[in-house]
Design a protein around this motif. Structure first.
Motif, short mmCIF file in Angstrom:
data_model
loop_
_atom_site.label_atom_id
_atom_site.label_comp_id
_atom_site.label_asym_id
_atom_site.label_seq_id
_atom_site.Cartn_x
_atom_site.Cartn_y
_atom_site.Cartn_z
N SER A 1 35.46 80.02 -68.95
CA SER A 1 36.40 79.51 -69.95
C SER A 1 37.78 79.99 -69.57
N SER A 2 38.78 79.25 -69.98
CA SER A 2 40.16 79.63 -69.68
C SER A 2 41.09 79.11 -70.75
N VAL A 3 42.19 79.83 -70.92
CA VAL A 3 43.24 79.38 -71.83
C VAL A 3 44.57 79.66 -71.14
N SER A 4 45.47 78.70 -71.18
CA SER A 4 46.76 78.85 -70.51
C SER A 4 47.85 78.20 -71.35
N VAL A 5 49.07 78.73 -71.21
CA VAL A 5 50.23 78.15 -71.88
C VAL A 5 51.38 78.08 -70.90
N GLU A 6 52.21 77.06 -71.05
CA GLU A 6 53.44 76.92 -70.28
C GLU A 6 54.58 76.66 -71.25
N VAL A 7 55.74 77.22 -70.94
CA VAL A 7 56.90 77.04 -71.81
C VAL A 7 58.06 76.46 -71.01
N ARG A 8 58.96 75.83 -71.72
CA ARG A 8 60.19 75.31 -71.12
C ARG A 8 61.28 75.29 -72.18
N GLY A 9 62.42 75.83 -71.85
CA GLY A 9 63.54 75.84 -72.78
C GLY A 9 63.26 76.59 -74.06
N SER B 1 61.84 76.30 -64.15
CA SER B 1 60.99 75.11 -64.10
C SER B 1 59.59 75.37 -64.62
N ASP B 2 59.18 76.63 -64.60
CA ASP B 2 57.82 76.91 -65.06
C ASP B 2 57.70 78.39 -65.40
N ALA B 3 57.26 78.67 -66.60
CA ALA B 3 56.88 80.03 -66.99
C ALA B 3 55.54 79.90 -67.71
N ALA B 4 54.57 80.68 -67.26
CA ALA B 4 53.22 80.47 -67.76
C ALA B 4 52.47 81.79 -67.88
N ALA B 5 51.45 81.78 -68.73
CA ALA B 5 50.54 82.90 -68.88
C ALA B 5 49.14 82.34 -69.10
N GLY C 1 12.90 84.85 -54.02
CA GLY C 1 12.82 86.01 -54.89
C GLY C 1 14.14 86.57 -55.34
N PHE C 2 15.23 86.06 -54.81
CA PHE C 2 16.52 86.62 -55.22
C PHE C 2 16.95 86.08 -56.57
N SER C 3 17.55 86.97 -57.38
CA SER C 3 18.16 86.56 -58.64
C SER C 3 19.22 87.59 -59.00
N GLY C 4 20.47 87.14 -59.09
CA GLY C 4 21.54 88.07 -59.41
C GLY C 4 22.78 87.36 -59.90
N GLY C 5 23.58 88.06 -60.67
CA GLY C 5 24.80 87.46 -61.18
C GLY C 5 25.81 88.51 -61.59
N TYR C 6 27.00 88.07 -61.91
CA TYR C 6 28.06 88.97 -62.36
C TYR C 6 29.11 88.17 -63.10
N SER C 7 29.99 88.87 -63.79
CA SER C 7 31.07 88.24 -64.56
C SER C 7 32.41 88.75 -64.08
N ARG C 8 33.43 87.90 -64.22
CA ARG C 8 34.80 88.27 -63.88
C ARG C 8 35.73 87.89 -65.02
N SER C 9 36.84 88.60 -65.09
CA SER C 9 37.92 88.19 -65.98
C SER C 9 39.21 88.19 -65.20
N SER C 10 40.18 87.43 -65.65
CA SER C 10 41.48 87.39 -64.98
C SER C 10 42.58 87.17 -66.01
N ARG C 11 43.72 87.78 -65.75
CA ARG C 11 44.87 87.65 -66.63
C ARG C 11 46.10 87.50 -65.75
N SER C 12 46.94 86.51 -66.03
CA SER C 12 48.08 86.24 -65.14
C SER C 12 49.33 85.85 -65.92
N THR C 13 50.47 86.11 -65.29
CA THR C 13 51.77 85.66 -65.77
C THR C 13 52.58 85.23 -64.56
N SER C 14 53.33 84.14 -64.69
CA SER C 14 54.13 83.65 -63.56
C SER C 14 55.41 83.01 -64.04
N CYS C 15 56.38 82.91 -63.12
CA CYS C 15 57.66 82.32 -63.46
C CYS C 15 58.29 81.73 -62.21
#
Length: 448
Positions: free
Chosen positions: A32-40, A149-153, A167-181
């Motif tokens: 799942s992901s959530v993102s926002v971009e702003v301008r002005g 032109s672009d500011a986002a989080a 016979g293999f079975s395995g998994g893992y979880s990740r999270s990420s957080r970002s800001t850019s301009c």
């Protein structure tokens, strides 16, 4: 009832067996992901997405087929398995395909030690909005910035589970957080653009939006008045922001798939010097809080720390099972895959030996030449290593930056270039590829 990626992957294997598959593996990606971009100073775009993607690979002898879907209903899993088996019946034989043997599989791993998931609560959309607005405001506060032109989080989570009939079975979880301009300076045909951004596993590690916006603005303003440099042979200093691309070319040339095809300028250089003798290139997939870390690869093999280059010498290829079999070698545990294709070799976290001098020291020592901060386009001959890329950055005279430059081309041959690299000591150690600024003397520069 919602099923976990692990449950879905085993349901896929059951469906494959019932459809007549002799062997199979299944990969399930849930995120799942959530993102926002702003301008002005106002919200420009907001998006939230959630989804589950499934991939099933089945084997009939030495024939394989792969199907994928984003629908995990039981009837869909059955249809996927039946379709995959029907496709495998018509596929040509591949003598190098097949699952890992049980003795090759990863047995034990410590997910917690990798710190791939931030347990703190998901940031709200308003929190992301405020970060994006703060980055934009900080960029606009820099005198000379005409536009942002672009500011986002953004924030995202990702779960993966791999299961196979061996016979293999395995998994893992990740999270990420970002800001850019992305900031723009100047007006009309004199506009220049530059950026800054940060992406981390843990929110607490992320640089502040104020710092990111301010840096983007300062970088854009510094490019005002850029002009073409002189044509000739000069030293070129690759800024730390883009220097990892040079190491990327070495990694592409040492990829087992390219070697097996005979399409690599390094194909005859195993065990030979490819970097200065005091430099090593280390792959470590077990670094905590780093995006490239993982306990096992996409074929269930254990990942491992290894020297791709040791004391300047190329020690081996980057291999998955298929490329290893083609070359008569053992997999290095570097298989990567999505849901719609077979595994292929890929590198994880890389670190190049850092130098003993700062970037300013290298600037001073280079005398007259080019500091490259941005690159566009790419013409790389995979068979010869001939290298040509568009570049922009700053001109250096007598060891000091004098003015910005753009619209130039730098060229050379990777085989020769990499043997002459001089690293600085400014690499960011929290990146997946830890590569400092790199100076290469005697490159061809085409400008005016």
């Amino acid at each position: 009832m919602t099923r976990t990626p692990e449950e879905i992957s085993h349901n896929l294997l059951d469906a494959a067996r019932k459809a007549g598959a002799e062997a199979a593996d299944a990969i399930v990606l849930d995120g799942s992901s959530v993102s926002v971009e702003v301008r002005g100073g106002a919200l420009e775009h907001a998006e939230r997405s959630e989804g589950t993607d499934l991939g099933l690979r089945v084997f009939l002898g030495k024939r394989q087929a792969i199907v994928s879907s984003s629908d995990s209903r039981p009837e869909t899993l059955t249809a996927m398995a039946q379709r995959a088996v029907a496709m495998a019946n018509e596929a040509p034989e591949d003598p190098f395909t097949g699952l890992a043997t049980p003795d090759q599989l990863a047995k034990d791993w410590d997910i917690a030690a990798l710190e791939q998931f931030d347990p703190t609560p998901e940031p709200s959309a308003d929190t992301l909005l405020q970060d994006a607005l703060a980055a934009e405001a900080a960029a606009f506060a820099i005198e000379g910035v005409s536009q942002v032109s672009d500011a986002a989080a953004a924030y995202g989570t990702h779960r993966v589970h791999l299961a196979a009939t061996n016979g293999f079975s395995g998994g893992y979880s990740r999270s990420s957080r970002s800001t850019s301009c992305v900031a723009i300076s100047g007006q009309g045909t004199g506009m220049e653009r530059d950026y800054d951004g940060d992406s981390r596993t843990f929110q607490s590690d992320l640089r502040s939006p104020d710092e990111i916006g301010r840096s983007a603005g300062e970088r854009a303003v510094a490019l005002i008045g850029a002009q073409k440099p002189a044509t000739g042979t000069f030293p070129v200093l690759f800024d730390e922001r883009i220097s990892s691309s040079l190491i990327g070319h070495l990694l592409a040339a040492s990829n087992g798939a390219a070697i097996a095809r005979g399409a690599s300028w390094l194909k005859d250089n195993l065990g030979e010097q490819v970097l200065p003798e005091h430099l090593s290139l280390i792959e470590d997939p077990h670094r905590p809080r780093i995006s490239g870390s993982r306990p096992f690869d996409a074929e269930g093999l254990p990942t491992q720390r290894r020297a791709v280059v040791e004391n300047g010498v190329l020690t081996g290829w980057t291999l998955d099972l298929a490329s290893a079999r083609k070359l008569g070698m053992a997999s290095t545990g570097n298989a990567a895959r999505g849901v719609s294709g077979p595994p292929s070799p890929s590198n994880w976290n890389l670190s190049l030996t850092q130098g003993t001098h700062s970037r300013d020291d290298l600037l001073r020592d280079m005398g007259t030449g080019l500091l490259v901060t941005s690159m566009i386009g790419s013409t790389i001959n995979p068979n010869t290593g001939d290298y040509s890329r568009g570049a922009s950055g700053f001109w250096v005279e007598n060891g000091e930056i004098t003015h910005p430059v753009n619209e130039c081309t730098i060229a050379g041959n990777l085989r020769d270039m990499l043997k002459r690299i001089i690293p600085a000591n400014d690499a960011r150690t929290y990146l997946s590829r830890v590569v400092p600024s790199i100076l290469i003397e005697g490159m061809t520069l085409a400008g005016t």
